[in-house]
Design a protein around this motif. Structure first.
Motif, mmCIF file in Angstrom:
data_model
loop_
_atom_site.group_PDB
_atom_site.id
_atom_site.type_symbol
_atom_site.label_atom_id
_atom_site.label_comp_id
_atom_site.label_asym_id
_atom_site.label_seq_id
_atom_site.Cartn_x
_atom_site.Cartn_y
_atom_site.Cartn_z
ATOM 1 N N LEU A 1 -24.536 -1.706 -41.961
ATOM 2 C CA LEU A 1 -24.268 -2.378 -43.229
ATOM 3 C C LEU A 1 -25.594 -2.737 -43.885
ATOM 4 N N SER B 272 -16.209 1.350 -39.977
ATOM 5 C CA SER B 272 -15.201 0.317 -40.209
ATOM 6 C C SER B 272 -14.897 0.275 -41.697
ATOM 7 N N HIS B 273 -13.840 -0.410 -42.047
ATOM 8 C CA HIS B 273 -13.472 -0.443 -43.461
ATOM 9 C C HIS B 273 -14.478 -1.212 -44.284
ATOM 10 N N THR B 274 -15.043 -2.256 -43.695
ATOM 11 C CA THR B 274 -16.094 -2.984 -44.392
ATOM 12 C C THR B 274 -17.285 -2.072 -44.634
ATOM 13 N N ASN C 41 -30.633 -11.807 -36.680
ATOM 14 C CA ASN C 41 -29.383 -11.285 -37.241
ATOM 15 C C ASN C 41 -28.283 -11.184 -36.205
ATOM 16 N N LEU D 204 -24.475 -12.282 -36.957
ATOM 17 C CA LEU D 204 -24.369 -12.607 -38.378
ATOM 18 C C LEU D 204 -23.988 -11.392 -39.212
ATOM 19 N N THR D 205 -24.203 -10.221 -38.687
ATOM 20 C CA THR D 205 -23.788 -9.016 -39.399
ATOM 21 C C THR D 205 -23.513 -7.943 -38.377
ATOM 22 N N VAL E 53 -17.612 -11.744 -39.204
ATOM 23 C CA VAL E 53 -18.531 -11.180 -40.188
ATOM 24 C C VAL E 53 -18.409 -9.666 -40.154
ATOM 25 N N GLY E 54 -18.773 -9.050 -41.264
ATOM 26 C CA GLY E 54 -18.809 -7.593 -41.323
ATOM 27 C C GLY E 54 -17.499 -6.967 -40.921
ATOM 28 N N PRO F 62 -13.708 -8.440 -37.859
ATOM 29 C CA PRO F 62 -12.289 -8.822 -37.866
ATOM 30 C C PRO F 62 -11.337 -7.639 -37.755
ATOM 31 N N GLU F 63 -11.826 -6.423 -38.023
ATOM 32 C CA GLU F 63 -10.933 -5.280 -37.966
ATOM 33 C C GLU F 63 -10.824 -4.708 -36.563
ATOM 34 N N VAL F 64 -11.699 -5.132 -35.683
ATOM 35 C CA VAL F 64 -11.903 -4.351 -34.467
ATOM 36 C C VAL F 64 -10.862 -4.638 -33.401
ATOM 37 N N PRO G 189 -19.434 -18.308 -39.254
ATOM 38 C CA PRO G 189 -20.806 -18.405 -38.732
ATOM 39 C C PRO G 189 -21.400 -19.787 -38.956
ATOM 40 N N GLU G 190 -20.746 -20.778 -38.426
ATOM 41 C CA GLU G 190 -21.221 -22.152 -38.552
ATOM 42 C C GLU G 190 -21.213 -22.763 -37.160
#
Lengths: 493, 480
Positions: free
Chosen positions: B129, B158-160, B228, B301-302, B324-325, B328-330, B341-342
């Motif tokens: 990305l 991935s879709h992202t 990262n 983070l990515t 992130v990135g 969530p699809e995986v 990311p907090e």
């Protein structure tokens, strides 16, 4: 015409422009079909997009307005299909597509879901539109710096062409510096008094109002760190001036000195945790009142030291670049002064940190090489001292004036523009001994004022105009900014 | 009708012996494509003493071409100097499809350009990305746009990643397929479970790690310790997690510039007996580290895909990761706990995961079989093959891009992807006011070089290399 599929952001979905000529939607119902439409063919945002950041502009510009209203992800394709004919209906109905990788889906890999594709795209999410007058007001800081540099150059040319006596330049300069110092000293003293008053008040109520601790250290920093900022302006004097403070405080507390030395270098101070700053100020402020005279004495001492050091160095500086041709010197000093202007710290915080050291050093180097062109020791000395005043001390005063009152700031700006314009006018006015050299000076002032107004207004207007080209794209692919609340001590070095 | 097989060249700067995600992706994909009866060669640059031609398992022929490495084993972008050698290899091996990987690889970008000049079909796989803001990304995006202006198909992991690539290179979204990475699930098996009969409780089925209330729960982190990868978050979260859950241990594997922060955190909080830092771990040992834990924490983070969380789930670990990135699809939601990311949210999410595991609510013992069914390289190869068939015209346009597409004219120019120089120039010209002209110049020069090479080393004087004996393609192909 270029048939490159320049996919515009807003065109990943069907636009209304081409809807009639558009063939029926497919199972992969996402044809960016309106790339050639004039509205979508722009590669940047429209002005109105830049200011309407609340709603995602993609939807505004891209969707058929009727489609944008029905928000269900299912309804859109169905509707389009119904509208566009029966050709695609032969396809059997499927389970809806999911944006997941682990599911075996009955869609091909290059299927693009119109409802969800790029739905997380954000444009200009953190845009703050500029306004005209605040922008103009802020640009006066740049104007001041440019004018200071111009005045310095004018003085150099004057000395170089022997039209101005170097003693007059440095005399007036020193006088102005002295007055400025007195003013500054008075302001700082006032502020400290305010600080002490406020401290007493808050000490009384501290137990009751814990949260106030958070907001105070910032303003406290302003008071204490300014002396250190001035002292660090001239590298020569930095240690000289810091010491009196140190010595004074050393008597008070050993640990305070170590902290204070950090603060006087002004690099760490801003990042110290608020508590330590608080402690520091509790310890240092109370002796500061009694020590003001001490501080003044220290300043005067270091001023005298600089004076004599320069006096001693002048003969060396005079012959420093004798073997270099003048052309190189002009070019070099031009670039150094340009560096000074470009790297100057315009943020204007009072004593927050070093006033941009690269900028100051570049200017001092420029003055040194320029001074080395001058024929006599007295001239060299005058110019160097003047440059320290202009580039080292004057910015501190300007900052403080701006911090103090907006009116002082404007007055100073006007004075500087007049001074610079007049100076340039006089210099360009010609060498001839005409009786009335003020005419050209006056003309210079007028031209300078016009240029200043046009430049400030024009640049601000231009910058606002450029805002519409701003097109920052954010989305889930961006690196996340971690939010870490408990910054611990080990992060602080 | 027998399925057609192809001669494919994978081109990438990154390949074995260097370890890494892209490297193993290429290797696994090539291996599985060979299993399906295709011929695959890999073109990469020379790694130290590894020059010339090598054969790997399954008959993957690897060409290590001599090029200078400038940065993180990416070669110096010379645009044209690779062409003569490349043309020779392509003709010798009778390549029909050139498949490039990873946008950082200049070898890949050059190969795609040359392949189009030579009239071959090209595919590009994007593994990463990129943002749009910083200078490095802008430059890289422009280069990518140049390369992808004239490519037949793009594969994203991935879709992202697809959204990102479509935006970066201004592509037709239908030209971009999403084919995820996969894992070799045999290499990521959980610890063998005890025999169900030997247990007194006739629980069915037995949890892999039955956790008593007083058992120690181990959280594993395996990542390079870079900014990262979210090491700062990790550093901030570990003391708080350990404070909230005393019966917890951390195992951290990996190295990087942020390791020092972690060590300082350990010292500061006196956590030496609770946090174990293993240092760098080789990829083949990752499984052995993973099976020591119950939870896998991934604070990145990515991430375009995040193979490592699939590996962790395959090992039977409950995954806590930042949303992130493409992450969530995986994995399905019953295998993961997502956090923002907090720091606070990460601590809370880990707490939820620990609570769920302690309550034995999560059937981690089933994860391996489930992951095995989700991700396999065979499936990836099959889906990639569909892309090859689509661009080679063995699938009809309608079948490949969707129905009725042939009727509309907008994208047909880009879909058909004819090789006429003028059409290619048109595609490049649209890249930008200045860049378009520059790119056109490059393409024209490339074409001239091609013409010169055709004259200087005529095609008929280049011998064909003998093929590795091909495997028989599998007869029945359970269609999608």
């Amino acid at each position: 015409m270029a048939s490159k599929p320049a996919l515009q952001l807003s065109t990943t979905v069907n636009g209304s422009d081409h809807a009639p000529s558009h063939p029926s939607l497919t199972r992969a119902a996402t044809l960016p079909n309106d790339i050639y439409s004039p509205r979508a063919a722009r590669s940047h945002l429209a002005p109105e997009d830049a200011f309407n950041t609340a709603s995602p502009p993609r939807r505004q510009s891209g969707f058929d307005s009727s489609c944008a209203n029905d928000s269900g992800p299912e309804s859109r394709p169905r509707r389009m299909r119904a509208k566009l004919g029966s050709r695609s209906r032969s396809r059997r109905r499927k389970r809806s597509w999911k944006k997941l990788l682990w599911v075996k889906q009955s869609y091909p890999d290059n299927y693009t879901d119109q409802a969800t594709f790029l739905e997380n795209l954000q444009r200009n999410p953190r845009l703050q539109p500029y306004e005209f007058w605040p922008l103009v007001a802020d640009s006066t800081v740049i104007l001041q710096q440019v004018c200071s540099v111009t005045i310095f150059i004018v003085c150099f040319v004057g000395i170089f062409q022997e039209r101005v006596s170097p003693v007059a330049v440095v005399g007036w300069g020193s006088f102005a510096t002295f007055v400025g110092w007195l003013l500054w000293d008075w302001w700082v003293g006032q502020e400290d008094e305010d600080e002490v008053l406020r401290r007493r008040r808050s000490n009384r109520s501290r137990a009751a109002r814990e949260p106030t601790r958070r907001e105070r250290p910032h303003s406290v920093m302003l008071g204490t760190a300014t002396p250190s900022a001035t002292s660090s302006v001239t590298n020569l004097a930095a240690s000289e001036r810091a010491y009196p403070q140190l010595a004074m405080r050393q008597s008070h507390s050993a640990s305070a000195t170590s902290l204070q030395s950090g603060a006087s270098q002004a690099s760490n101070a801003a990042r110290n945790s608020s508590d330590s700053v608080e402690d520091l100020n509790q310890r240092t402020l109370s002796p500061l009142r009694g020590g003001r005279t001490n501080l003044r004495l220290g300043t005067i001492k270091s001023a005298i030291l600089i004076y004599f050091t320069l006096l001693g160095l002048s003969p060396i500086l005079k012959s420093l670049t004798r073997s270099t041709s003048s052309d190189s010197i002009w070019a070099m000093s031009f670039w150094l002064l340009a560096i000074n202007i470009f790297f100057y710290d315009y943020s204007g915080g009072v004593g927050v940190k070093f006033p941009a050291s690269l900028s100051t050093n570049a200017a001092l180097m420029a003055s040194t090489v320029l001074a080395s062109r001058l024929p006599s020791t007295g001239q060299v000395f005058s110019l160097t001292l003047f440059s320290i005043e202009v580039f080292g001390l004057f910015p501190v005063f300007r900052r403080y004036a701006r911090h103090r009152s907006w009116r002082y700031h404007v007055a100073l700006s006007v004075l500087l523009v007049i001074g610079a314009g007049g100076g340039v006018g006089l210099i360009l006015g010609g060498d001839r001994d005409n009786v009335w050299p003020w005419k050209s000076g006056l003309l210079g002032v007028l031209v300078a004022i016009v240029i200043a107004i046009v430049a400030m207004g024009g640049c601000s207007w231009w910058l606002i105009g450029l805002q519409k080209y701003k097109n920052a794209i954010n989305g889930p692919w961006d690196q996340a900014r971690p939010i870490i609340i408990s910054r611990r001590l080990w992060d602080d070095e | 009708m027998p399925r057609r097989t192809y001669n494919i060249a994978m081109v990438c700067d990154f390949f074995f012996p260097q370890p890494g995600g892209v490297e193993s992706h290429i290797y696994q994909l090539a291996s599985k494509l060979i299993d399906r009866g295709h011929k695959v060669i890999v073109i990469t640059h020379a790694y130290e003493d590894r020059k010339g031609i090598r054969y790997l398992t399954n008959g993957i022929k690897v060409f290590h071409v001599p090029f200078a490495i400038i940065y993180r084993s990416a070669t110096f972008p010379t645009v044209f100097s690779f062409f003569p050698l490349f043309r020779n290899i392509i003709i010798r091996e009778r390549i029909e499809i050139v498949h490039g990987h990873a946008s950082f690889s200049s070898l890949c970008q050059e190969a795609i350009l040359h392949a189009r000049t030579m009239g071959l079909r090209t595919v590009y796989t994007d593994h990463s990305l990129f943002g749009f803001a910083d200078a490095a990304s802008i430059l890289n995006n422009k280069l990518l746009k140049f390369t992808l202006s004239d490519v037949d198909h793009v594969i994203c992991v991935s879709h992202t990643c697809k959204e990102n690539t479509v935006l970066r290179a201004a592509l037709d979204p239908l030209m971009v397929s999403v084919i995820p990475n996969a894992v070799v699930s045999e290499n990521f098996k959980p610890l063998p479970r005890p025999e169900p009969n030997s247990s007194i409780f006739n629980q069915h089925p037995l949890p892999a790690h039955p956790l008593g209330p007083n058992d120690t729960l181990t959280i594993v982190v395996i990542s390079r310790l870079f900014y990262n990868k979210g090491t700062d978050l990790l550093t901030a979260a570990i003391p708080r997690i350990l404070e909230n859950h005393p019966n917890t241990r951390f195992i951290i594997a990996g190295s990087g510039p942020k390791a020092i922060d972690l060590e300082q955190m350990i010292e500061q909080n006196v956590l030496q007996d609770k946090v174990e830092m293993l240092g760098p771990v080789r990829h083949e040992n990752v499984r052995d580290v993973m099976v020591r834990g119950h939870i896998y924490l991934h604070p990145s983070l990515t991430e375009a895909f995040g193979t490592v969380i699939v590996e962790a789930a395959s090992c039977g670990l409950y995954v806590v990761c930042t949303a992130v990135g493409g992450i969530p699809e995986v994995l399905p939601s019953h295998m993961t706990v997502f956090a923002q990311p907090e720091e606070n949210d990460l601590v809370a999410a880990t707490g939820r995961a620990i609570a769920a595991l302690r309550a034995n609510k999560v059937r981690t013992e089933k994860f391996h079989e489930q992951v095995k069914a989700m991700y396999s390289w065979t499936n990836v190869a099959k889906r990639t093959e569909r892309v090859y068939r689509g661009i080679s015209g063995d699938l009809t346009n309608n079948e490949f891009y969707g129905y009725d597409v042939g009727n509309e004219g907008h994208w047909s120019a880009t879909r058909g992807r004819n090789f006429a120089l003028i059409d290619r120039l048109k595609r490049y010209y649209g890249c930008g006011v200045w860049a378009g002209k520059l790119f056109c110049l490059c393409v024209v020069i490339d074409y001239l070089i091609f013409v010169f090479l055709e004259w200087f080393w005529p095609r008929d004087q280049i011998d064909f290399a003998r093929d590795w004996p091909r495997k028989r393609p599998p007869e029945s192909d359970d269609e999608e």
